[in-house]
Design a protein around this motif. Sequence first.
Motif, PDB file in Angstrom:
ATOM      1  N   VAL A   1       5.212  34.444 109.316  1.00  0.00           N
ATOM      2  CA  VAL A   1       5.484  33.056 108.960  1.00  0.00           C
ATOM      3  C   VAL A   1       6.447  32.955 107.777  1.00  0.00           C
ATOM      4  N   GLY A   2       6.317  33.878 106.834  1.00  0.00           N
ATOM      5  CA  GLY A   2       7.141  33.793 105.629  1.00  0.00           C
ATOM      6  C   GLY A   2       8.482  34.485 105.751  1.00  0.00           C
TER       7      GLY A   2
ATOM      8  N   ASN B   1       8.990  26.448  97.345  1.00  0.00           N
ATOM      9  CA  ASN B   1       8.512  27.633  98.072  1.00  0.00           C
ATOM     10  C   ASN B   1       7.991  27.307  99.464  1.00  0.00           C
TER      11      ASN B   1
ATOM     12  N   GLU C   1       6.545  33.995  98.723  1.00  0.00           N
ATOM     13  CA  GLU C   1       5.583  33.765  97.655  1.00  0.00           C
ATOM     14  C   GLU C   1       4.727  32.546  97.952  1.00  0.00           C
ATOM     15  N   GLY C   2       5.362  31.525  98.550  1.00  0.00           N
ATOM     16  CA  GLY C   2       4.616  30.329  98.917  1.00  0.00           C
ATOM     17  C   GLY C   2       3.493  30.644  99.897  1.00  0.00           C
ATOM     18  N   ILE C   3       3.804  31.454 100.899  1.00  0.00           N
ATOM     19  CA  ILE C   3       2.796  31.818 101.895  1.00  0.00           C
ATOM     20  C   ILE C   3       1.718  32.687 101.259  1.00  0.00           C
ATOM     21  N   ARG C   4       2.133  33.610 100.415  1.00  0.00           N
ATOM     22  CA  ARG C   4       1.146  34.464  99.737  1.00  0.00           C
ATOM     23  C   ARG C   4       0.156  33.619  98.958  1.00  0.00           C
ATOM     24  N   SER C   5       0.667  32.580  98.307  1.00  0.00           N
ATOM     25  CA  SER C   5      -0.201  31.790  97.430  1.00  0.00           C
ATOM     26  C   SER C   5      -1.263  31.019  98.202  1.00  0.00           C
ATOM     27  N   THR C   6      -1.097  30.884  99.533  1.00  0.00           N
ATOM     28  CA  THR C   6      -2.117  30.164 100.289  1.00  0.00           C
ATOM     29  C   THR C   6      -3.282  31.058 100.672  1.00  0.00           C
ATOM     30  N   GLY C   7      -3.174  32.355 100.390  1.00  0.00           N
ATOM     31  CA  GLY C   7      -4.245  33.284 100.753  1.00  0.00           C
ATOM     32  C   GLY C   7      -4.102  33.815 102.163  1.00  0.00           C
ATOM     33  N   ALA C   8      -2.903  33.680 102.726  1.00  0.00           N
ATOM     34  CA  ALA C   8      -2.676  34.186 104.087  1.00  0.00           C
ATOM     35  C   ALA C   8      -2.739  35.704 104.109  1.00  0.00           C
TER      36      ALA C   8
ATOM     37  N   SER D   1      -1.490  33.784 113.064  1.00  0.00           N
ATOM     38  CA  SER D   1      -0.257  34.003 112.317  1.00  0.00           C
ATOM     39  C   SER D   1       0.869  34.413 113.242  1.00  0.00           C
TER      40      SER D   1
ATOM     41  N   ARG E   1      -7.132  33.101  96.468  1.00  0.00           N
ATOM     42  CA  ARG E   1      -6.010  32.244  96.847  1.00  0.00           C
ATOM     43  C   ARG E   1      -6.407  31.190  97.859  1.00  0.00           C
TER      44      ARG E   1
ATOM     45  N   ALA F   1       9.884  31.593  99.884  1.00  0.00           N
ATOM     46  CA  ALA F   1       8.985  31.234 100.983  1.00  0.00           C
ATOM     47  C   ALA F   1       7.846  32.248 101.099  1.00  0.00           C
TER      48      ALA F   1
ATOM     49  N   ALA G   1       0.453  37.224 108.510  1.00  0.00           N
ATOM     50  CA  ALA G   1       0.993  35.876 108.343  1.00  0.00           C
ATOM     51  C   ALA G   1       2.174  35.871 107.388  1.00  0.00           C
TER      52      ALA G   1
END
Lengths: 243, 260
Positions: free
Chosen positions: B182-183, A89, B167-174, A113, A78, B165, B178
């Motif tokens: 953050v999400g 999103n 899922e968006g954060i997950r997709s960045t590789g966080a 984070s 990712r 949100a 995080a």
Amino acid sequence: MGTGVRLAGVSKRFPNGVQAISDVTLGFSPGEVAVVLGPSGAGKSTLLRMINGLEVASEGSIEVGDLQVNPATLRSVRRRVGMVFQQFNLVPRLSVMANVLCGRLAYRNWITSVFFAFPESDYETARHAIKSVGLEGREWDRVDRLSGGQQQRVAIARTLVQGAQVILADEPVASLDPATSEEVLSLLVALARENQVTLILNLHQVDLAQKYADRIIGIQKGKVHCDVSADALTPELQKSLYR
Amino acid sequence: MKFVSQSGYPKPATLGVITLVAAVLISGWFSMHVTGSEVVHAGPLLIGFLAKFFVKPDWSYLPTLLMLTLETFLIAFVASVFAAVLAFFGALFAARNCTPHPAVGAAVRAAAGIVRAVPDLLLALLLASTLGLGDVPGVIALFLATAAYLVKAYAEVLEVVDGKAIEGIRSTGADSAAIRMVGIVPQARADLIGVTFYAMDSNLRSAAILGAVGAGGIGYDLAAAVRHFKFDRLGIMILSVYLSVWAVDALSNWVRGRVE
């Protein structure tokens, strides 16, 4: 610099028995702009989401560059694969800057984070990305106060700061009006080409696909229906895809 | 649930339930032996009773009252703050979208549930009998009760956050920290604060009562005033508690306005 993506014999069956993808084998070369077309429910979304592990393939293998996509490598995969979603999103209450900075989370540890403490270099990278998507001056606006097109630009900026080598875009303009769709899509494709990033998009607008893609892949009922260069998508092929 | 049948008339079951409820209400009213004249006379009697509270307040009591109100407020405040901090960490384990493992989540929720089942007054009594009289057992009792309540309240707020949100954060590789910090948490922030102020409000009123069992604050004097019919003090005491609650409410509205 983009990287290739390879799917070999990939299938996906959901727990409720639905066979979303059946035995798909595809290869994407670095820097390519490919559009996946197909009717609703064909499995386009599932296909894309398996590449960055948001869905897990039931069978087959997926590689992003030299990395196999499996539960152990998810974060590394990712890190190099950015995703743009139909509904953006983003984190609604946070600012443009904060959302764009999220693209850097993969490179930072848990202290960043928890305290949202990014180094100045990340802020620089973010400012640069915000500028290249045309949102300079709006860094501190809350994203839920922006229009749909603007929010999608924030999402694109997020993939830029991620340093993504592959960008997956799952119906990126489906929630936007036609004029804004063109703007956002042309921005996305331009930025991808500029950074030589591999771009794989799901679209349902055939005309946009023909305009922006190098290559068009048709998916129907979870299988590859056709795989042609963009100018080779004949009306007959189109009709048979959407039958 | 459908209360109306295809033809548009109420279903037999619906009518049955309404009749049953009406029957219970009517028979309950008659079994209480409340006569019409009692109800009619209750109004003026109540007003006369309430008037006693405010006719001649004992102003000499005011300094003590202010001290006690401040003490009550501090008991509630300290208990609430510490409880909020503990409960926040607890909720990160209890919330189904944040917990590292479903079994851990279930265990935290169960533990909080057990503590929450004990009424604050009983907790204060138990602690006072072990630790003696004073503010400390009051603070500890409120702290435990509030933490247990807030774990569940916070977890519920965290669980209903929009998944997009995340899922968006997950997709960045966080990493998982995080994804939560953050999400999930920023989206829940306003409601977490709202719930906390609600608990603070409730604690203020609980703290006022806890004193009655010797746990510090205005409660002891309040109970004494009731026992000795000291209406000249009761009026201003109740007013004092009301003003404290009102102040917390105003503060809550201001903070929530700023956070939104």
